[in-house]
Scaffold this motif. Structure first.
Motif, PDB file in Angstrom:
ATOM      1  N   GLU A   6       0.851  -1.196   0.000  1.00 39.56           N
ATOM      2  CA  GLU A   6       0.000   0.000   0.000  1.00 39.56           C
ATOM      3  C   GLU A   6       0.879   1.236   0.000  1.00 39.56           C
ATOM      4  O   GLU A   6       1.792   1.363   0.829  1.00 39.56           O
ATOM      5  N   ARG A   8       0.847   5.277   0.381  1.00 42.98           N
ATOM      6  CA  ARG A   8       0.012   6.382   0.863  1.00 42.98           C
ATOM      7  C   ARG A   8       0.783   7.678   0.724  1.00 42.98           C
ATOM      8  O   ARG A   8       1.710   7.944   1.481  1.00 42.98           O
ATOM      9  N   PRO A  11      -2.181  11.645   3.968  1.00 43.11           N
ATOM     10  CA  PRO A  11      -2.794  10.987   5.109  1.00 43.11           C
ATOM     11  C   PRO A  11      -4.267  10.716   4.857  1.00 43.11           C
ATOM     12  O   PRO A  11      -4.930  11.440   4.121  1.00 43.11           O
ATOM     13  N   ASP A  12      -4.792   9.642   5.478  1.00 45.58           N
ATOM     14  CA  ASP A  12      -6.218   9.400   5.352  1.00 45.58           C
ATOM     15  C   ASP A  12      -6.976  10.357   6.258  1.00 45.58           C
ATOM     16  O   ASP A  12      -6.387  11.131   7.024  1.00 45.58           O
ATOM     17  N   ALA A  13      -8.301  10.320   6.169  1.00 45.95           N
ATOM     18  CA  ALA A  13      -9.122  11.309   6.867  1.00 45.95           C
ATOM     19  C   ALA A  13      -8.922  11.254   8.373  1.00 45.95           C
ATOM     20  O   ALA A  13      -8.864  12.291   9.044  1.00 45.95           O
ATOM     21  N   GLU A  14      -8.799  10.044   8.924  1.00 47.95           N
ATOM     22  CA  GLU A  14      -8.636   9.920  10.374  1.00 47.95           C
ATOM     23  C   GLU A  14      -7.287  10.458  10.827  1.00 47.95           C
ATOM     24  O   GLU A  14      -7.197  11.170  11.830  1.00 47.95           O
ATOM     25  N   ASP A  15      -6.231  10.149  10.088  1.00 49.64           N
ATOM     26  CA  ASP A  15      -4.914  10.695  10.425  1.00 49.64           C
ATOM     27  C   ASP A  15      -4.924  12.216  10.328  1.00 49.64           C
ATOM     28  O   ASP A  15      -4.335  12.911  11.173  1.00 49.64           O
ATOM     29  N   GLN A 157     -18.256  13.301   5.216  1.00 48.65           N
ATOM     30  CA  GLN A 157     -17.554  12.586   4.162  1.00 48.65           C
ATOM     31  C   GLN A 157     -16.758  13.521   3.257  1.00 48.65           C
ATOM     32  O   GLN A 157     -16.284  13.107   2.189  1.00 48.65           O
ATOM     33  N   ILE A 159     -14.096  15.622   1.284  1.00 50.49           N
ATOM     34  CA  ILE A 159     -12.684  15.540   0.947  1.00 50.49           C
ATOM     35  C   ILE A 159     -12.012  16.857   1.336  1.00 50.49           C
ATOM     36  O   ILE A 159     -11.000  16.870   2.019  1.00 50.49           O
ATOM     37  N   ARG A 299      -4.471  20.121  -1.305  1.00 50.41           N
ATOM     38  CA  ARG A 299      -5.257  20.256  -0.076  1.00 50.41           C
ATOM     39  C   ARG A 299      -5.773  21.674   0.088  1.00 50.41           C
ATOM     40  O   ARG A 299      -6.939  21.893   0.421  1.00 50.41           O
TER      41      ARG A 299
END
Length: 344
Positions: A6, A8, A11-15, A157, A159, A299
């Motif tokens: 994987e 990355r 970062p994902d949303a939780e991170d 949800q 982005i 971002r």
């Protein structure tokens, strides 16, 4: 194609949420204490601090602006400011389909229902939240450590502004303390001053988007130079309106001139238009490259796109037009003259 590894790049949303929450906690314990209140003589410094936060990280700016606004509200309505280790949000959105009710329970109040768009729902220790009562809509202070306080997973949800942690929250018999009387949250002049603080965050974000063009522009290309010039004009005009609004607020913090609503509508509309123009022109000038290969720029662009939708677009412009069209309105066309000199 390998599927066993994987990769990355972002970062994902939780991170992202956790990272922003950690920086918000640090800011609330340090820089927040030195932030001037609106109308206290240093409103430009306040807006400049919010602008700088927006230029750094719009999700962080969203949480910091909420805490700063809560601090001002508490002061204006005769309450104690946030204490050490406290992080406050202001949750006053009223979209269709959700509703929060407050009912008296002996000498206290309880909140029941669902509140949308609660930024910092997992990281705030307290919130100022609007709820409907028999007397009308009122503002209440709540703690977020009560078992009846529950952020609803899956309701944020986005982005863009993912790090702002803005889900719906379910309140089930959550104790609450009224802050001010029915209607005072919206009726106070500080509501309009706070709306301009949000615009300061937007403009900081727009400046961050523009930085990509500023640093990478090939100004020997006339088309790129034209876009850079247009971006500079848009931001200069909007920032000038922001600084002038700060001066006007300090000259008339209690809004004796009746100009606060008109000023707020104008500055927010100018800021929103400038942000939209910057997003469009930077994209046209730089193409897909920065959006695809520069995580920070990508971002910034997507966060700003979401954040400026706090502006209610044509609805706000319609209200502005109605105010401008009122021939008897004392503030229309006279704000610059009526606020040209100090009022205190």
């Amino acid at each position: 194609m390998s599927v066993g590894v994987e990769t990355r790049c972002v970062p994902d949303a939780e991170d992202l949420r956790r990272s922003v929450a950690d920086r918000f906690a640090t800011w609330a314990d340090t820089e927040a204490r030195d932030l001037p209140l609106p109308g206290a003589g240093r409103t430009r410094d306040r807006f400049a601090a919010l602008y700088a936060l927006g230029r750094t990280d719009l999700s962080l700016a969203r949480l910091a602006e909420g805490h700063a606004d809560a601090t001002a509200i508490l002061c204006e309505l005769g309450e104690a400011p946030p204490g050490p280790g406290e992080r406050w949000g202001v949750w006053a959105a009223q979209p269709p389909g959700t509703g929060l009710q407050a009912r008296q329970d002996g000498d206290g109040w309880l909140l029941e229902g669902r509140k949308a768009y609660c930024s910092g729902a997992h990281s705030c220790t307290h919130g100022l939240v609007t709820a409907d009562t028999e007397e009308g809509r009122r503002l209440f202070a709540v703690r977020t450590d009560h078992p009846g306080y529950a952020p609803l997973e899956g309701t944020w949800q986005a982005i863009g502004m993912a790090g702002s942690d803005t889900p719906d929250v379910r309140f089930t018999d959550v104790p609450a303390r009224p802050v001010g009387e029915a209607g005072t949250y919206l009726d106070r002049p500080g509501f309009q001053h706070g709306g301009i603080g949000v615009a300061a965050c937007w403009l900081g974000g727009a400046r961050a988007v523009a930085d990509t063009l500023q640093t990478g522009a090939r100004t020997e290309d006339p088309l790129t130079a034209a876009h850079l010039g247009a971006v500079d004009v848009a931001l200069y005009a909007a920032e000038t309106a922001l600084w002038e609004a700060a001066r006007a607020i300090d000259a008339d913090p209690l809004d004796r001139s009746g100009a606060a609503r008109l000023r707020s509508l104008r500055v927010r509309a100018i800021a929103e238009r400038a942000c939209s123009d910057v997003l469009d022109r930077v994209g046209r000038a730089t193409g897909a490259g920065p959006l695809c290969h520069d995580p920070r720029h990508a971002r910034n662009a997507v966060d700003l796109t979401v954040y400026i939708r706090q502006h209610h677009a044509e609805r706000n412009l319609a209200e502005l037009g109605a105010l401008v069209g009122q021939k008897a309105s004392p503030e229309v066309g006279t704000e610059a003259r009526s606020e040209a000199g100090p009022k205190r």
